[in-house]
Design an enzyme around this catalytic site. Structure first.
Site, short mmCIF file in Angstrom:
data_model
loop_
_atom_site.label_atom_id
_atom_site.label_comp_id
_atom_site.label_asym_id
_atom_site.label_seq_id
_atom_site.Cartn_x
_atom_site.Cartn_y
_atom_site.Cartn_z
N SER A 1 35.00 -4.92 -20.27
CA SER A 1 33.79 -5.49 -20.84
C SER A 1 34.03 -6.92 -21.30
CB SER A 1 33.29 -4.59 -21.96
OG SER A 1 31.91 -4.77 -22.15
N ASP B 1 26.55 1.47 -14.43
CA ASP B 1 26.72 0.75 -15.69
C ASP B 1 25.42 0.04 -16.01
OD1 ASP B 1 27.48 -0.84 -17.83
OD2 ASP B 1 29.43 -1.35 -16.98
N HIS C 1 29.42 2.65 -18.31
CA HIS C 1 30.34 1.64 -18.86
C HIS C 1 31.61 2.34 -19.37
CE1 HIS C 1 30.81 -2.54 -20.07
NE2 HIS C 1 31.14 -2.18 -21.29
#
Length: 652
Positions: free
Chosen positions: A198, A304, A335
């Site tokens: 991320s 995601d 995610h």
């Protein structure tokens, strides 16, 4: 709770030392072959643990002094004592103190002397005994670092780049945050690999895009490639806040007290109207793909809905255009880190990747298939190239059906004339549209192929160009591709985004009293569905002419706009149908416009351009002949609509 140690995890030093020393240290002439795998021959318990503060050359907090960022280091003691230098694995993060890392939200911990005791995740536990140093960098404005968080901008990127410069003798560092005693990195050869999920992986993308020397490889997991595309889709707002909220969320109390000016720049530079501004240009790494020297091992969940897969598609394509060495994993999750959905294979592959890229071991990982793709939960396939070399962008056109809003989708014959009309209903989502694809509803226009006689594979990024006439001065559009047919998939709309965390643990590396290498086991969380949305895109119609500036619409005037759909790799199986749905607000995935428009779609000026393996011939072959549809329940079932959360790009 049960704790097990997998085969590839840390083995006792005494049992492995003799074989490992032969594999690692003997020269090719003595061992008759080059080493192919680093072994856990160094003591993790006795590893050197130290902290340095690297001078970034910036003064983000405006206190008149150059900002220093904290870099916590865990490195094997034995190589330094023997005068041998080691490579570095680095994770630069804003989350080490505010939020934690990984599925168990681990934070850094320190002893009374300020030395790191627990480093989150398994990287140090696993790789330090194998001859790597691990460096955890606190981004500027977070934890023990000076400066301000600017959310992917110059300060964020320089936070990590400066550390790589220091590792390669090009920057200054100090043993304390405010002192003058210098710290040098004589223990490393400067070869660095960056990794992170991320925001952490985003920093790896951004640093690679500077072309910094010494960065040999990056492993961005579910990472942003352009921050505009995190907040907007062609002008349509994806979240009800901007980067100023995110900056405030992760900043340390000290930084928050000093960084009001930076916060104001984030507010002013990121207006909620979706216009492209210089702030977004600074945070667009795709434009600088030509500067990338490092190899890239990219990992992303195809479902995601936090860092959406447009990021991977545009980054991957730009890197390909510049000949960057690449590898990719694509999962069915949201995610989620691969450590939590394919753990043993991930650790093994990452180990071999770093050995190849940072130690130069010829272990064959570079000759393996480029792509690993999760086709069904825990069922993976490989692809020699990604997208496959016989993939061709194929134009599919919508056509009228026998009911309003229920049309056809094909190569051109019998399609492309007339209009369809729908009214934006922000209460409904893509799952609602797909569930009622065969019914006339006022909120969507759907176009469907016949049941396929052969499997049809979509691989890459699609676009949908639509010409619509609105009844109001504002309008948001959605376009989604749907696999219509029963399936069992990962439950990506669940809060855990496709995994279930169990109580048992497995161990990946060596542990100390303060830093365990044992992590909770996970398993796939599955759900049965009658349809699967596998690619999606959105736009604000007012940005039809330019991303840079939106304009009010003239009711009754037609506008043409192209929506960029998220990258994917999906097989619509024989017996299923492929659908294109065009609608308004996609509930909880984009914000609604200021009005409630009715939109008329001109089918003659509307088309989807889809990357099909085998191209138009594959589509023609799959849609010819009479194939009965796969039996499905009369009542659709499956995923709930993705719930609205205030997302931050670490999965929270």
């Amino acid at each position: 709770m049960r704790i097990t140690t997998p085969l590839r995890a840390f083995r006792p030093l005494a049992a492995a030392a003799a074989a490992a020393l032969l594999a690692v240290f003997l020269t090719p002439s003595a061992a008759h072959s080059a080493p192919r795998e680093s072994r856990p021959v160094y003591s993790y318990e006795n590893a050197i643990r130290e902290s340095v503060w690297v001078d970034t050359g910036l003064d983000g907090d405006g206190d008149g002094k150059s900002d220093r960022v904290a870099a916590d280091i865990v490195r094997p003691r034995e190589p330094a004592a023997q005068g041998r230098k080691v490579p570095v694995i680095m994770d630069a993060s804003p989350y080490y103190s505010c939020c934690g890392r990984g599925n168990e939200s681990q934070k850094k911990t320190y002893d009374a002397g300020g030395h790191v005791v627990q480093m989150p995740l398994f990287y140090d536990n696993y790789f330090v005994p194998r001859g790597y140093a691990f460096v955890g960098v606190d981004l500027a404005g977070t934890d023990r670092s000076d400066g301000c968080v600017d959310v992917g901008g110059r300060s964020d990127i320089q936070s990590a780049k400066a550390v790589i410069d220091w590792l390669n003798g090009r920057a200054r560092a100090y043993t304390t945050r405010t002192g003058t005693r210098p710290a040098t990195a004589t223990w490393t050869n400067g070869a660095t690999g960056m990794i992170g999920k991320s925001w952490d992986g985003t920093i790896a993308n951004g640093v690679a895009a500077t072309g910094v020397k010494g960065l040999k490889t990056i492993v961005p997991i579910s990472a942003v490639s352009s921050w505009y595309d995190y907040y907007f889709a062609k002008g349509a707002p994806l979240y009800d806040s901007g980067p100023d909220w995110l900056s405030d969320y992760v900043e340390s109390p000290d930084a928050r007290a000093k960084c009001a000016a930076v916060q104001r720049k984030l507010v002013d530079g990121a207006p909620r109207n979706g216009d492209w501004t210089p702030l977004w240009t600074e945070r667009d790494y795709v434009k600088d793909a030509g500067k990338v020297r490092a190899s890239v091992f990219l990992v992303h969940g195809m479902q995601d809905l936090n860092v959406r897969t447009k990021h991977l598609g545009q980054w991957w394509n730009a890197l390909a255009q510049h000949g960057v060495k690449r590898k990719i994993w694509l999962s069915q999750t949201g995610h989620v880190d691969p450590f939590d959905y394919r753990r043993a294979q991930w650790v093994d592959t990452l180990h071999r990747w770093f050995d190849h890229e940072l130690l130069g071991y010829r272990n064959g990982v570079d000759r393996e298939p480029m792509a690993d793709i999760e086709r069904h939960p825990d069922q993976w396939v490989t692809s020699t190239a990604w997208p496959p070399r016989d993939t061709a962008t194929t134009t599919l056109r919508p056509g009228h059906g026998d009911r309003a809003g229920v049309g056809t989708l094909g190569l051109g014959s019998g399609t492309g004339t007339g209009t369809e009309t729908f009214t934006d209903d922000p209460r409904l989502s893509e799952t609602d549209w797909a569930a009622h694809i065969d019914r006339s509803t006022p909120d969507k226009a759907g176009f469907v192929t016949p049941p396929l006689s052969k499997d049809l594979r979509i691989s890459g990024s699609s676009t949908v160009t639509v010409t619509v006439t609105p009844t109001t001065s504002s309008a948001h559009l959605s376009a989604v591709l749907v696999d219509l047919g029963p399936d069992t998939i990962r439950d990506y709309a669940d809060s855990a985004e496709g995994i279930t965390t169990l109580t048992d643990r497995t161990c990946w590396g060596a542990s100390t009293a303060g830093d365990s290498a044992c992590f909770k086991v996970t398993q796939a969380k599955k759900t049965d569905v009658t349809s699967t949305v596998f690619s999606r895109g959105w736009a604000d119609l007012g940005h039809y002419a330019s991303d840079a500036k939106g304009v009010p619409l003239t009711p009754g005037k037609p506008y043409t706009i192209t929506l960029d759909l998220a990258a994917t790799d999906h097989v619509v199986p024989k017996g299923h149908r492929l659908a294109l749905i065009v609608a308004g607000t996609d509930k909880d995935l984009i914000d609604p416009p200021s009005t409630t428009p009715t939109l008329t779609v001109d089918l003659s000026r509307t088309a989807a351009r889809v990357p099909l393996v085998g191209g138009a011939a594959a589509f023609a072959g799959a849609t010819s002949g009479a194939t009965p549809a796969t039996a499905a329940p009369t009542t659709p079932y499956g995923l709930r609509s993705p719930h609205r959360v205030h997302r931050i790009p670490d999965g929270s």
